[in-house]
Design a protein around this motif. Structure first.
Motif, mmCIF file in Angstrom:
data_model
loop_
_atom_site.group_PDB
_atom_site.id
_atom_site.type_symbol
_atom_site.label_atom_id
_atom_site.label_comp_id
_atom_site.label_asym_id
_atom_site.label_seq_id
_atom_site.Cartn_x
_atom_site.Cartn_y
_atom_site.Cartn_z
ATOM 1 N N ALA A 78 55.492 50.910 36.295
ATOM 2 C CA ALA A 78 56.034 49.591 35.965
ATOM 3 C C ALA A 78 55.160 48.499 36.569
ATOM 4 N N LEU A 79 54.621 48.728 37.760
ATOM 5 C CA LEU A 79 53.722 47.755 38.389
ATOM 6 C C LEU A 79 52.399 47.674 37.627
ATOM 7 N N VAL A 80 51.907 48.813 37.171
ATOM 8 C CA VAL A 80 50.672 48.811 36.369
ATOM 9 C C VAL A 80 50.866 47.986 35.102
ATOM 10 N N TYR A 81 52.011 48.139 34.473
ATOM 11 C CA TYR A 81 52.288 47.390 33.246
ATOM 12 C C TYR A 81 52.361 45.888 33.547
ATOM 13 N N ALA A 82 52.989 45.523 34.644
ATOM 14 C CA ALA A 82 53.080 44.103 35.012
ATOM 15 C C ALA A 82 51.696 43.511 35.249
ATOM 16 N N ARG A 83 50.834 44.250 35.949
ATOM 17 C CA ARG A 83 49.482 43.746 36.208
ATOM 18 C C ARG A 83 48.686 43.617 34.910
ATOM 19 N N THR A 84 48.887 44.560 33.989
ATOM 20 C CA THR A 84 48.184 44.501 32.708
ATOM 21 C C THR A 84 48.616 43.274 31.912
ATOM 22 N N LEU A 85 49.908 42.951 31.938
ATOM 23 C CA LEU A 85 50.384 41.747 31.251
ATOM 24 C C LEU A 85 49.775 40.489 31.882
ATOM 25 N N ALA A 86 49.614 40.490 33.198
ATOM 26 C CA ALA A 86 48.989 39.345 33.862
ATOM 27 C C ALA A 86 47.551 39.172 33.390
ATOM 28 N N GLN A 87 46.841 40.265 33.241
ATOM 29 C CA GLN A 87 45.461 40.191 32.769
ATOM 30 C C GLN A 87 45.385 39.680 31.337
ATOM 31 N N ARG A 88 46.418 39.944 30.550
ATOM 32 C CA ARG A 88 46.425 39.539 29.144
ATOM 33 C C ARG A 88 47.105 38.192 28.929
ATOM 34 N N ASP A 89 47.491 37.541 30.003
ATOM 35 C CA ASP A 89 48.084 36.204 29.927
ATOM 36 C C ASP A 89 49.434 36.205 29.194
ATOM 37 N N VAL A 90 50.152 37.322 29.237
ATOM 38 C CA VAL A 90 51.524 37.361 28.727
ATOM 39 C C VAL A 90 52.425 36.774 29.801
ATOM 40 N N PRO A 91 53.302 35.822 29.472
ATOM 41 C CA PRO A 91 54.101 35.148 30.506
ATOM 42 C C PRO A 91 54.973 36.117 31.301
ATOM 43 N N LEU A 92 55.093 35.851 32.604
ATOM 44 C CA LEU A 92 55.969 36.659 33.453
ATOM 45 C C LEU A 92 57.407 36.577 32.960
ATOM 46 N N SER A 93 57.799 35.419 32.431
ATOM 47 C CA SER A 93 59.173 35.248 31.951
ATOM 48 C C SER A 93 59.514 36.271 30.870
ATOM 49 N N ALA A 230 24.532 38.974 24.336
ATOM 50 C CA ALA A 230 25.761 39.774 24.273
ATOM 51 C C ALA A 230 26.777 39.175 25.231
ATOM 52 N N LEU A 231 28.029 39.162 24.818
ATOM 53 C CA LEU A 231 29.118 38.602 25.624
ATOM 54 C C LEU A 231 30.198 39.659 25.781
ATOM 55 N N LEU A 232 30.567 39.967 27.014
ATOM 56 C CA LEU A 232 31.634 40.913 27.313
ATOM 57 C C LEU A 232 32.758 40.173 28.010
ATOM 58 N N VAL A 233 33.971 40.296 27.482
ATOM 59 C CA VAL A 233 35.141 39.644 28.071
ATOM 60 C C VAL A 233 36.235 40.690 28.243
ATOM 61 N N PRO A 234 36.623 40.984 29.488
ATOM 62 C CA PRO A 234 37.706 41.961 29.684
ATOM 63 C C PRO A 234 39.022 41.445 29.104
ATOM 64 N N THR A 235 39.714 42.314 28.399
ATOM 65 C CA THR A 235 41.077 42.020 27.971
ATOM 66 C C THR A 235 42.044 42.467 29.048
ATOM 67 N N ASP A 236 41.797 43.634 29.599
ATOM 68 C CA ASP A 236 42.461 44.119 30.805
ATOM 69 C C ASP A 236 41.526 45.146 31.418
ATOM 70 N N GLU A 237 42.022 45.936 32.365
ATOM 71 C CA GLU A 237 41.124 46.848 33.069
ATOM 72 C C GLU A 237 40.686 48.042 32.226
ATOM 73 N N HIS A 238 41.287 48.226 31.047
ATOM 74 C CA HIS A 238 40.934 49.363 30.205
ATOM 75 C C HIS A 238 40.452 48.948 28.826
ATOM 76 N N GLU A 239 40.218 47.677 28.616
ATOM 77 C CA GLU A 239 39.769 47.227 27.308
ATOM 78 C C GLU A 239 38.902 45.988 27.447
ATOM 79 N N VAL A 240 37.897 45.887 26.576
ATOM 80 C CA VAL A 240 37.038 44.699 26.555
ATOM 81 C C VAL A 240 36.832 44.245 25.120
ATOM 82 N N ARG A 241 36.531 42.956 24.991
ATOM 83 C CA ARG A 241 36.032 42.398 23.744
ATOM 84 C C ARG A 241 34.560 42.082 23.946
ATOM 85 N N LEU A 242 33.766 42.440 22.950
ATOM 86 C CA LEU A 242 32.339 42.153 23.014
ATOM 87 C C LEU A 242 31.921 41.386 21.776
ATOM 88 N N TRP A 243 30.990 40.469 21.968
ATOM 89 C CA TRP A 243 30.332 39.816 20.840
ATOM 90 C C TRP A 243 28.830 40.002 20.994
#
Length: 419
Positions: A78-93, A230-243
């Protein structure tokens, strides 16, 4: 607890454990339906359900024992999921509301089981379940809130968080100064782009995931060109977006990408968008990569490790409503929409036959089988769906349905008989 009350509580816990998988699926569906922000990412649904499972097991344990409030701790997943949401800018609310919705659903289930158990002690048992579960939820919400805020502060303060913020502004149109964005990102936004989503199994460690995703970037740079473009932007600790900023005449060689990803020998998947020009192309290529990613996730573990938008453009659009797509596939494939090995051969043969302009010889060459085998399989396939090749409109729909079945497999097919 009095003996009678204790007996009812343990009866409720046993009933919930007996129906655990079904109840977890129901609770998860209700929470995602009522908190839309948590249902936007198919890859995280497994982690969401894992946290739901762990919380359910923990609250059941707390309800039936006399542990103190300070002994309650949020489950690790549950803590891992909360941290992942923080990385993805999903509101805590959104996360806290999901806990409240889940708590209400849990109480509804528990009280129903308590009433069904009957007896004079049901009311006392219900009161205990309400009080103890409320204490549990309050403590867990406090813990996941702290984990979220700490991760949010760390993520935003990092270089990856800064890149993520500027890319988000470019994507949503709030970055007025594109020149400034290019300076911060160190990436030319006015050129020609191809966007890529890359992700790993969420069960591997963050460090291992980072190493795998860095290796993906290096492998793709070798195919797309200059590493400074090349541009790398982490979405969270297990996913990235690249251009990748590419030359005007470059085309996407999906076979080369497949080989490069396979050579990594790591649990990683890659979804590639189409080529696009300027800031609009930067955005559009990512939207396409996102659609491909969703399709790959729907397809499950049998999907190729690298898929491009050019391969699946039509299916990616059709996959926006998976339930309706299942009906579409069933309507145009008939009995061929049943998931079994024989139908798999027949569908692939008919798909290749249509793609090769109904040439038995070309299809035989592509599939490396005898021409007579192609004729037999095409005939068998057409018997199962009805001979529609004289109707151009139905042939188009047939081809799309075959493509959907090819890429999404069990997600759009009827289950075959066991064995």
């Amino acid at each position: 607890m009095a003996d009678g009350e204790n007996e009812v509580v343990r009866s409720v816990v046993s009933a919930i454990l007996r129906d655990r998988d079904r109840l977890i699926a129901e609770l998860s569906a209700v929470m995602r339906a009522q908190v839309a922000a948590l249902d936007s990412d198919a890859r995280l649904r497994g982690l969401f359900e894992a946290g739901t499972t762990d919380n359910l097991m923990s609250v059941l344990d707390f309800v039936q024992n006399d542990a103190a409030e300070h002994d309650v701790h949020a489950p690790a997943r549950a803590l891992v999921y909360a941290r992942t949401l923080a990385q993805r800018d999903v509101p805590l609310s959104a996360l806290i509301r999901a806990y409240r919705v889940g708590h209400a659903g849990f109480l509804d289930i528990a009280m129903r089981y308590a009433v069904e158990s009957g007896g004079p002690d049901s009311a006392a048992a219900i009161i205990r379940i309400v009080n103890r579960s409320a204490v549990y939820i309050d403590r867990v919400c406090e813990h996941v809130g702290v984990a979220y805020e700490q991760e949010r502060d760390r993520w935003v303060g990092s270089r990856g968080g800064l890149r993520q913020e500027w890319v988000a502004r470019v994507l949503d149109g709030t970055a007025d100064d594109i020149g400034r964005a290019e300076q911060v990102l160190r990436y030319p936004l006015t050129g020609r782009h191809v966007a890529v989503n890359a992700w790993t199994d969420p069960q591997i460690s963050a460090r291992a995931a980072m190493n795998v995703l860095d290796a993906v970037r290096a492998a793709l740079v070798a195919l797309f060109g200059n590493p400074r473009r090349a541009l790398l932007v982490p979405t969270d600790e297990h996913e990235v977006r690249l251009w990748f900023s590419i030359s005007r005449d470059m085309t996407i060689d999906i076979d080369a990408i497949q080989r490069a990803v396979a050579a990594l020998s790591s649990p990683v998947r890659v979804a590639i968008g189409g080529c696009g020009d300027g800031v609009a192309g930067f955005r559009r290529s990512l939207r396409q990569a996102d659609r491909v990613r969703e399709l790959v996730l729907l397809a499950g573990p049998d999907a190729p490790r690298a898929v491009s938008h050019d391969q699946v453009a039509a299916v990616a659009l059709l996959g926006g409503d998976i339930e309706e797509l299942r009906h579409y596939v069933a309507d145009y494939l008939g009995e061929l929409a049943t998931d079994n090995q024989r139908n798999l051969w027949l569908r692939e043969t008919l798909r290749a036959f249509l793609a090769n302009n109904r040439s038995y010889a070309a299809t035989a060459q592509e599939l490396s089988v005898h021409r007579n085998t192609i004729q037999y399989r095409v005939g068998q396939a057409l018997e199962l769906i009805g001979n529609v090749l004289d109707d151009h409109d139905r042939t188009l729909h047939l081809h799309l349905a075959l493509q959907a079945a090819r890429w999404l497999g069990p997600a759009v097919l009827r289950p075959g008989p066991p064995g």
